[in-house]
Motif scaffolding. Structure first.
Motif, PDB file in Angstrom:
ATOM      1  N   PRO A 104       0.825  -1.217   0.000  1.00 32.41           N
ATOM      2  CA  PRO A 104       0.000   0.000   0.000  1.00 32.41           C
ATOM      3  C   PRO A 104       0.852   1.258   0.000  1.00 32.41           C
ATOM      4  CG  PRO A 104       0.022  -0.990   2.179  1.00 32.41           C
ATOM      5  CD  PRO A 104       0.734  -1.947   1.275  1.00 32.41           C
ATOM      6  N   MET A 105       0.472   2.215  -0.823  1.00 30.73           N
ATOM      7  CA  MET A 105       1.172   3.493  -0.863  1.00 30.73           C
ATOM      8  C   MET A 105       0.714   4.351   0.314  1.00 30.73           C
ATOM      9  SD  MET A 105       1.323   6.227  -3.995  1.00 30.73           S
ATOM     10  CE  MET A 105       0.288   7.582  -3.470  1.00 30.73           C
ATOM     11  N   ASN A 106       1.625   5.152   0.841  1.00 28.38           N
ATOM     12  CA  ASN A 106       1.257   6.067   1.918  1.00 28.38           C
ATOM     13  C   ASN A 106       0.177   7.025   1.432  1.00 28.38           C
ATOM     14  OD1 ASN A 106       3.157   4.907   3.543  1.00 28.38           O
ATOM     15  ND2 ASN A 106       4.738   6.431   3.099  1.00 28.38           N
ATOM     16  N   THR A 107      -0.669   7.448   2.349  1.00 30.47           N
ATOM     17  CA  THR A 107      -1.676   8.464   2.014  1.00 30.47           C
ATOM     18  C   THR A 107      -1.115   9.837   2.343  1.00 30.47           C
ATOM     19  OG1 THR A 107      -2.683   8.256   4.211  1.00 30.47           O
ATOM     20  CG2 THR A 107      -3.577   6.878   2.444  1.00 30.47           C
ATOM     21  N   PHE A 108      -1.517  10.837   1.587  1.00 25.71           N
ATOM     22  CA  PHE A 108      -0.999  12.193   1.768  1.00 25.71           C
ATOM     23  C   PHE A 108      -2.145  13.206   1.856  1.00 25.71           C
ATOM     24  CE2 PHE A 108       2.315   9.778  -0.365  1.00 25.71           C
ATOM     25  CZ  PHE A 108       3.431  10.079   0.400  1.00 25.71           C
ATOM     26  N   PRO A 109      -2.969  13.109   2.915  1.00 25.54           N
ATOM     27  CA  PRO A 109      -4.063  14.072   3.058  1.00 25.54           C
ATOM     28  C   PRO A 109      -3.562  15.481   3.338  1.00 25.54           C
ATOM     29  CG  PRO A 109      -3.866  12.706   5.023  1.00 25.54           C
ATOM     30  CD  PRO A 109      -2.945  12.124   4.000  1.00 25.54           C
ATOM     31  N   ASN A 110      -2.288  15.581   3.765  1.00 22.24           N
ATOM     32  CA  ASN A 110      -1.730  16.896   4.078  1.00 22.24           C
ATOM     33  C   ASN A 110      -1.390  17.706   2.831  1.00 22.24           C
ATOM     34  OD1 ASN A 110       0.247  14.743   3.792  1.00 22.24           O
ATOM     35  ND2 ASN A 110       1.802  16.318   4.114  1.00 22.24           N
ATOM     36  N   LEU A 111      -1.272  17.052   1.675  1.00 26.20           N
ATOM     37  CA  LEU A 111      -0.942  17.757   0.440  1.00 26.20           C
ATOM     38  C   LEU A 111      -2.183  18.451  -0.119  1.00 26.20           C
ATOM     39  CD1 LEU A 111       1.361  15.177  -1.402  1.00 26.20           C
ATOM     40  CD2 LEU A 111       2.062  17.193  -0.115  1.00 26.20           C
ATOM     41  N   SER A 112      -2.021  19.731  -0.441  1.00 25.45           N
ATOM     42  CA  SER A 112      -3.124  20.471  -1.045  1.00 25.45           C
ATOM     43  C   SER A 112      -3.214  20.138  -2.536  1.00 25.45           C
ATOM     44  CB  SER A 112      -2.910  21.972  -0.860  1.00 25.45           C
ATOM     45  OG  SER A 112      -1.771  22.393  -1.589  1.00 25.45           O
ATOM     46  N   ASP A 113      -4.317  20.565  -3.158  1.00 23.13           N
ATOM     47  CA  ASP A 113      -4.462  20.337  -4.601  1.00 23.13           C
ATOM     48  C   ASP A 113      -3.339  21.008  -5.369  1.00 23.13           C
ATOM     49  OD1 ASP A 113      -6.721  18.850  -4.207  1.00 23.13           O
ATOM     50  OD2 ASP A 113      -8.120  20.500  -4.581  1.00 23.13           O
ATOM     51  N   GLN A 114      -2.928  22.194  -4.913  1.00 27.67           N
ATOM     52  CA  GLN A 114      -1.840  22.898  -5.593  1.00 27.67           C
ATOM     53  C   GLN A 114      -0.526  22.148  -5.436  1.00 27.67           C
ATOM     54  OE1 GLN A 114      -2.100  25.659  -7.643  1.00 27.67           O
ATOM     55  NE2 GLN A 114      -0.015  25.006  -8.119  1.00 27.67           N
ATOM     56  N   ASP A 115      -0.304  21.573  -4.234  1.00 28.06           N
ATOM     57  CA  ASP A 115       0.916  20.783  -4.021  1.00 28.06           C
ATOM     58  C   ASP A 115       0.969  19.609  -4.995  1.00 28.06           C
ATOM     59  OD1 ASP A 115       1.729  22.394  -1.940  1.00 28.06           O
ATOM     60  OD2 ASP A 115       0.837  21.128  -0.385  1.00 28.06           O
ATOM     61  N   ILE A 116      -0.154  18.933  -5.157  1.00 31.25           N
ATOM     62  CA  ILE A 116      -0.185  17.778  -6.071  1.00 31.25           C
ATOM     63  C   ILE A 116       0.012  18.230  -7.507  1.00 31.25           C
ATOM     64  CG2 ILE A 116      -1.653  15.919  -6.959  1.00 31.25           C
ATOM     65  CD1 ILE A 116      -2.945  15.776  -4.191  1.00 31.25           C
ATOM     66  N   ASP A 117      -0.578  19.381  -7.869  1.00 27.50           N
ATOM     67  CA  ASP A 117      -0.369  19.914  -9.220  1.00 27.50           C
ATOM     68  C   ASP A 117       1.102  20.221  -9.450  1.00 27.50           C
ATOM     69  OD1 ASP A 117      -3.012  19.703  -9.904  1.00 27.50           O
ATOM     70  OD2 ASP A 117      -3.523  21.759  -9.316  1.00 27.50           O
ATOM     71  N   ASP A 118       1.767  20.758  -8.425  1.00 27.05           N
ATOM     72  CA  ASP A 118       3.202  21.054  -8.548  1.00 27.05           C
ATOM     73  C   ASP A 118       4.003  19.772  -8.763  1.00 27.05           C
ATOM     74  OD1 ASP A 118       2.666  23.726  -8.168  1.00 27.05           O
ATOM     75  OD2 ASP A 118       3.143  23.715  -6.024  1.00 27.05           O
ATOM     76  N   ILE A 119       3.666  18.724  -8.009  1.00 29.66           N
ATOM     77  CA  ILE A 119       4.377  17.443  -8.153  1.00 29.66           C
ATOM     78  C   ILE A 119       4.149  16.864  -9.545  1.00 29.66           C
ATOM     79  CG2 ILE A 119       4.454  15.045  -7.359  1.00 29.66           C
ATOM     80  CD1 ILE A 119       3.786  16.091  -4.553  1.00 29.66           C
ATOM     81  N   LEU A 120       2.920  16.908 -10.022  1.00 31.43           N
ATOM     82  CA  LEU A 120       2.612  16.357 -11.346  1.00 31.43           C
ATOM     83  C   LEU A 120       3.276  17.174 -12.451  1.00 31.43           C
ATOM     84  CD1 LEU A 120      -1.159  15.446 -10.860  1.00 31.43           C
ATOM     85  CD2 LEU A 120       0.819  13.911 -10.833  1.00 31.43           C
ATOM     86  N   GLU A 121       3.399  18.480 -12.241  1.00 33.94           N
ATOM     87  CA  GLU A 121       4.115  19.308 -13.222  1.00 33.94           C
ATOM     88  C   GLU A 121       5.588  18.914 -13.275  1.00 33.94           C
ATOM     89  OE1 GLU A 121       4.992  22.005 -16.127  1.00 33.94           O
ATOM     90  OE2 GLU A 121       3.038  21.271 -15.451  1.00 33.94           O
TER      91      GLU A 121
END
Length: 456
Positions: A104-121
């Motif tokens: 199982p992958m760790n969950t990251f509820p602490n990451l905001s939508d913008q944080d995830i967008d930054d990671i995906l970018e």
């Protein structure tokens, strides 16, 4: 006609907006911030260009869109709480879970939508290193090469001139010596020639003339030879400074120093056993299953990242680990470590007794005797500052005298839980037996100098 053109222009505008909206899916984050977030949250299990514990994430947005027709919202759900996504019955989420050994992958509820967008970018458009500086360096290198050739040529000419000058000076000195010898012969008188005939011409004649001095000299030489042999015998088995190269390079400075890994995480039996064992390769794999390359900032002289990465691959080869499939192949190879510290068979030494019962006492005694070289871990008292060593070196001579001196000067820690229980009825007796120590009991008072404690 005008109406058609009007609608045509509106259509083109709408199509352009649609394209820009689609492109923004891949360009709505900050790649540099995403890189920082990726290294902090994802790098332990993922890389951009290769599979680790999880899949390679380079171009994951485009790949999911093309192969699974999943948009960026699916990735948001997966990253924040993949367990909830799997529980909802999402087919692809469960497929990924099965494919990667149900880890199982760790969950990251602490990451905001913008944080995830930054990671995906960052996974879509990772920052590219600037090449202008490298090009400029290459141009400079070309100019420097010409200058170096001129410099080398000038140095060769200077060397030739110096060599010729030295030969000329040498020839002049030889000529002067010959002339001086001729002058001495010319000035010799008959009286000097007669004196030369009485001079001792051989070593045997000299010894017969001064035989008592020769006997004294031979006696002194014999004593010196005996002392030399005795001193050599006393240092047999003493290897202070011994620093062998190991089959897999392991820098204690990087692991114990920079990364603050506790000694007993690897040498676990030092606290509870007689011997501090060499860690098995499985201990290494506890960390290096997820660390397949070196990303530290410290490099030993003459070492680079490629060197450290190659050493990690030796660990994988020894344990039979396949980083591509993230599975063990079963094909292992033994690692022939070179032992550094090895007590003779006739010496008994128990690590647990020193690490548990004597920990604070040894640290305190060492720091009193070495105020400018204090230690914080009991291991350093014998093994030196291992957390600063790239290649472990034997720091002390480990002679019998060295051990006895430690037992004579190290005070027993009576507040230690182990000692408090064991010597509960002996404390007062020991204080009365050794009044000269003013109530301070050293190790020699509890049998630290008894032969049978170490030799049996």
């Amino acid at each position: 006609m005008i109406s058609w053109k009007k609608h045509y222009k509106k259509g083109l505008l709408a199509f352009a907006l649609l394209l820009s909206t689609g492109a923004s899916v891949y360009a709505q984050g900050d790649a540099k911030k995403g890189e920082e977030l990726f290294k902090a949250n994802c790098a332990a299990c993922h890389a951009l260009d290769k599979q680790m514990v999880g899949p390679a994430l380079g171009g994951v947005v485009e790949r999911l869109k093309t192969e699974q027709n999943l948009d960026i919202d699916w990735l948001h759900q997966w990253i924040k709480d993949n367990e909830a996504l799997r529980s909802s019955g999402d087919a692809y989420a469960n497929e990924v879970f099965e494919k990667f050994n149900k880890a199982p992958m760790n969950t990251f509820p602490n990451l905001s939508d913008q944080d995830i967008d930054d990671i995906l970018e960052y996974t879509t458009n990772p920052p590219v290193a600037e090449t202008a500086a490298a090009a400029a360096t290459g141009a400079d290198a070309g100019q420097t090469t010409v200058a170096d050739l001129e410099k080398a040529r000038a140095e060769r000419i200077n060397s030739t001139i110096i060599l010729i000058s030295l030969l000329v000076i040498g020839g002049l000195l030889i000529w002067l010596l010959l002339k001086l010898r001729q002058l001495v012969k010319l000035q010799q008188t008959e009286e000097l020639s007669g004196l030369n005939e009485t001079r001792v011409a051989s070593f045997s004649e000299l010894y017969q003339k001064y035989n008592y001095i020769g006997k004294i000299a031979l006696g002194i030489l014999g004593l010196l030879a005996f002392y030399g042999v005795w001193n050599w015998l006393m240092w047999i088995g003493v290897y202070k400074g011994y620093q062998p190269e190991q089959p897999i390079h392991f820098s204690h400075k990087i692991h114990a120093g920079d990364n603050k890994i506790d000694c007993q995480m690897c040498h676990s039996s030092a606290k509870y056993g007689k011997v501090s064992e060499i860690p098995s390769m499985n201990v290494c794999m506890n960390c290096h299953r997820n660390i397949s390359e070196y990303n530290g900032s410290y490099f030993e002289p003459g070492r680079d990242k490629a060197f450290y990465d190659a050493e990690i691959q030796k660990i994988y080869k020894a344990t039979g680990w396949d980083p591509a499939s993230q599975q063990y192949t079963g094909k292992t190879e033994p690692v022939e470590w070179v032992r550094i510290h090895n007590m003779p068979d006739f010496v008994y030494f128990n690590h647990a007794q020193h690490v548990v019962a004597g920990e604070q006492a040894i640290i305190s005694s060492h720091n009193k005797k070495n105020p400018n070289n204090k230690i914080d871990v009991v291991c350093k008292a014998c093994h030196g500052a291992v957390d600063t060593m790239n290649v472990v070196t034997m720091a002390n001579d480990f002679t019998m005298g060295w051990c006895i001196e430690c037992h004579r000067t190290t005070e027993v820690d009576m507040n230690n839980t182990y000692n408090k229980e064991y010597f509960q009825n002996l404390h007062e007796k020991l204080k009365q037996q050794y009044p000269s120590k003013e109530g301070k009991i050293t190790v020699d008072a509890i049998g630290g100098l008894e032969c049978g404690k170490c030799h049996y």
